[in-house]
Motif scaffolding. Structure first.
Motif, PDB file in Angstrom:
ATOM      1  N   GLN A  28       0.766  -1.107   0.157  1.00 39.69           N
ATOM      2  CA  GLN A  28      -0.002  -0.335  -0.112  1.00 39.69           C
ATOM      3  C   GLN A  28       0.994   1.212  -0.099  1.00 39.69           C
ATOM      4  N   GLU A  29       2.061   1.346   0.983  1.00 43.16           N
ATOM      5  CA  GLU A  29       2.683   2.525   0.911  1.00 43.16           C
ATOM      6  C   GLU A  29       3.395   2.705  -0.497  1.00 43.16           C
ATOM      7  N   VAL A  30       4.072   1.454  -1.201  1.00 42.12           N
ATOM      8  CA  VAL A  30       4.792   1.717  -2.181  1.00 42.12           C
ATOM      9  C   VAL A  30       3.884   2.212  -3.250  1.00 42.12           C
ATOM     10  N   ALA A  31       2.679   1.637  -3.432  1.00 39.73           N
ATOM     11  CA  ALA A  31       1.575   1.958  -4.487  1.00 39.73           C
ATOM     12  C   ALA A  31       1.372   3.636  -4.400  1.00 39.73           C
ATOM     13  N   LEU A  32       1.157   4.034  -3.081  1.00 41.12           N
ATOM     14  CA  LEU A  32       0.821   5.469  -2.999  1.00 41.12           C
ATOM     15  C   LEU A  32       1.977   6.440  -3.374  1.00 41.12           C
ATOM     16  N   ALA A  33       3.138   5.984  -2.676  1.00 44.94           N
ATOM     17  CA  ALA A  33       4.261   6.871  -3.204  1.00 44.94           C
ATOM     18  C   ALA A  33       4.565   6.731  -4.704  1.00 44.94           C
ATOM     19  N   PHE A  34       4.225   5.870  -5.308  1.00 50.73           N
ATOM     20  CA  PHE A  34       4.589   5.598  -6.849  1.00 50.73           C
ATOM     21  C   PHE A  34       3.475   6.472  -7.397  1.00 50.73           C
ATOM     22  N   MET A  35       2.499   5.997  -7.349  1.00 46.29           N
ATOM     23  CA  MET A  35       1.312   7.289  -7.717  1.00 46.29           C
ATOM     24  C   MET A  35       1.456   8.501  -7.532  1.00 46.29           C
ATOM     25  N   HIS A  36       2.023   9.100  -6.336  1.00 44.94           N
ATOM     26  CA  HIS A  36       2.162  10.362  -6.131  1.00 44.94           C
ATOM     27  C   HIS A  36       3.421  10.740  -6.765  1.00 44.94           C
ATOM     28  N   ALA A  37       4.492  10.158  -7.041  1.00 46.85           N
ATOM     29  CA  ALA A  37       5.447  10.469  -7.885  1.00 46.85           C
ATOM     30  C   ALA A  37       4.962  10.722  -9.636  1.00 46.85           C
ATOM     31  N   ILE A  38       4.111   9.792  -9.864  1.00 46.10           N
ATOM     32  CA  ILE A  38       3.593   9.896 -11.263  1.00 46.10           C
ATOM     33  C   ILE A  38       2.535  11.180 -11.299  1.00 46.10           C
ATOM     34  N   GLN A  39       1.945  11.485 -10.474  1.00 44.84           N
ATOM     35  CA  GLN A  39       1.232  12.704 -10.110  1.00 44.84           C
ATOM     36  C   GLN A  39       1.973  14.089 -10.373  1.00 44.84           C
ATOM     37  N   ASP A  40       3.103  13.967  -9.779  1.00 43.98           N
ATOM     38  CA  ASP A  40       4.065  15.022  -9.759  1.00 43.98           C
ATOM     39  C   ASP A  40       4.982  15.058 -10.940  1.00 43.98           C
ATOM     40  N   SER A  41       4.812  13.920 -11.946  1.00 48.34           N
ATOM     41  CA  SER A  41       5.652  13.929 -13.107  1.00 48.34           C
ATOM     42  C   SER A  41       6.831  13.988 -13.004  1.00 48.34           C
ATOM     43  N   GLY A  66       4.637  14.283 -21.390  1.00 51.49           N
ATOM     44  CA  GLY A  66       5.356  15.460 -21.708  1.00 51.49           C
ATOM     45  C   GLY A  66       4.541  15.935 -22.832  1.00 51.49           C
ATOM     46  N   ARG A  67       3.454  15.304 -23.421  1.00 52.17           N
ATOM     47  CA  ARG A  67       2.601  15.689 -24.549  1.00 52.17           C
ATOM     48  C   ARG A  67       1.145  16.304 -24.132  1.00 52.17           C
ATOM     49  N   ARG A  68       1.120  16.138 -22.726  1.00 49.75           N
ATOM     50  CA  ARG A  68      -0.053  16.574 -21.819  1.00 49.75           C
ATOM     51  C   ARG A  68      -0.154  18.039 -21.818  1.00 49.75           C
ATOM     52  N   SER A  69      -1.610  18.732 -22.068  1.00 51.89           N
ATOM     53  CA  SER A  69      -1.668  20.152 -21.871  1.00 51.89           C
ATOM     54  C   SER A  69      -1.326  20.633 -20.320  1.00 51.89           C
ATOM     55  N   ASP A  70      -1.097  21.719 -20.214  1.00 53.80           N
ATOM     56  CA  ASP A  70      -0.911  22.098 -18.643  1.00 53.80           C
ATOM     57  C   ASP A  70      -2.221  21.885 -17.883  1.00 53.80           C
ATOM     58  N   ALA A  71      -3.453  22.112 -18.451  1.00 62.23           N
ATOM     59  CA  ALA A  71      -4.807  21.860 -17.785  1.00 62.23           C
ATOM     60  C   ALA A  71      -4.776  20.285 -17.340  1.00 62.23           C
ATOM     61  N   GLU A  72      -4.464  19.609 -18.341  1.00 61.26           N
ATOM     62  CA  GLU A  72      -4.500  17.929 -17.918  1.00 61.26           C
ATOM     63  C   GLU A  72      -3.598  17.691 -16.798  1.00 61.26           C
ATOM     64  N   ARG A  73      -2.174  18.089 -17.053  1.00 65.30           N
ATOM     65  CA  ARG A  73      -1.445  17.996 -15.713  1.00 65.30           C
ATOM     66  C   ARG A  73      -1.962  18.496 -14.219  1.00 65.30           C
ATOM     67  N   GLU A  74      -2.265  19.734 -14.501  1.00 66.47           N
ATOM     68  CA  GLU A  74      -2.819  20.538 -13.045  1.00 66.47           C
ATOM     69  C   GLU A  74      -4.045  19.341 -12.678  1.00 66.47           C
ATOM     70  N   LYS A  75      -4.771  18.807 -13.568  1.00 65.38           N
ATOM     71  CA  LYS A  75      -5.930  18.037 -13.041  1.00 65.38           C
ATOM     72  C   LYS A  75      -5.360  16.753 -12.201  1.00 65.38           C
ATOM     73  N   ILE A  76      -4.471  16.308 -13.080  1.00 64.10           N
ATOM     74  CA  ILE A  76      -3.831  14.980 -12.318  1.00 64.10           C
ATOM     75  C   ILE A  76      -2.937  15.383 -11.011  1.00 64.10           C
ATOM     76  N   ARG A  77      -2.381  16.346 -10.890  1.00 67.48           N
ATOM     77  CA  ARG A  77      -1.656  16.931  -9.633  1.00 67.48           C
ATOM     78  C   ARG A  77      -2.816  16.947  -8.601  1.00 67.48           C
ATOM     79  N   LYS A  78      -3.671  17.445  -8.938  1.00 68.77           N
ATOM     80  CA  LYS A  78      -4.599  17.900  -7.931  1.00 68.77           C
ATOM     81  C   LYS A  78      -5.761  16.660  -7.423  1.00 68.77           C
TER      82      LYS A  78
END
Length: 159
Positions: A28-41, A66-78
């Motif tokens: 569980q901890e590894v999965a969350l840490a991995f997903m948060h790293a992906i979220q933050d690119s 890298g091909r995502r728009s800024d809006a898409e990245r912001e949605k993922i980060r939040k």
């Protein structure tokens, strides 16, 4: 001088004791840490949580990111990421994640590698409808020839 040696010896022994008690991360901890790293690119950090075989998959995912728009990245980060299920079976585990940005559940596969839980990714896990290459794959002996129908991209030559 002997007090100095005693203090130094106790300090070294204490550090060794504390380092040997280091808790291993749960799936569980590894999965969350991995997903948060992906979220933050942060793909370098994401690779730390993945198996050696998954490194190339993360590299390809970073290209898509890298091909995502800024809006898409912001949605993922939040997005809110929450673990909703964990199944462990020996050296394998599955962690089900609820991802609010995609409004769906994702299942991450983990395996133990050198005693630590690591995310195990495949191309199918990041590319919907991925079809593995046919038996005539690309290898170091495959010759790429220009194909004028694809705008100059190389295609495997028929052997």
């Amino acid at each position: 001088m002997t007090n100095y040696r005693r203090i130094l010896t106790l300090a070294v022994m204490g550090m060794m004791l504390l380092s040997s008690c280091k808790k291993r991360a749960t799936p569980q901890e590894v999965a969350l840490a991995f997903m948060h790293a992906i979220q933050d690119s942060n793909f370098d950090q994401a690779r730390d949580y993945a198996t050696k075989e998954s490194q190339q998959v993360i590299q390809i995912y970073s290209i898509f990111d890298g091909r995502r728009s800024d809006a898409e990245r912001e949605k993922i980060r939040k997005a809110k990421i929450e673990v909703v299920g964990v199944e462990e079976n020996g050296n394998k585990a599955s962690v089900t994640i609820q991802n609010s940005s995609a409004n769906q559940q994702e299942i991450l596969q983990l395996v133990k590698e050198s005693g630590q839980w690591k995310i195990s990714l495949t191309f199918e896990s990041i590319i919907p409808n991925y079809i593995p290459p046919a038996s005539q794959g690309l290898d170091s002996t495959t010759v790429l020839t220009p194909d004028t129908t694809t705008g100059g991209m190389g295609v495997p030559a028929v052997k």
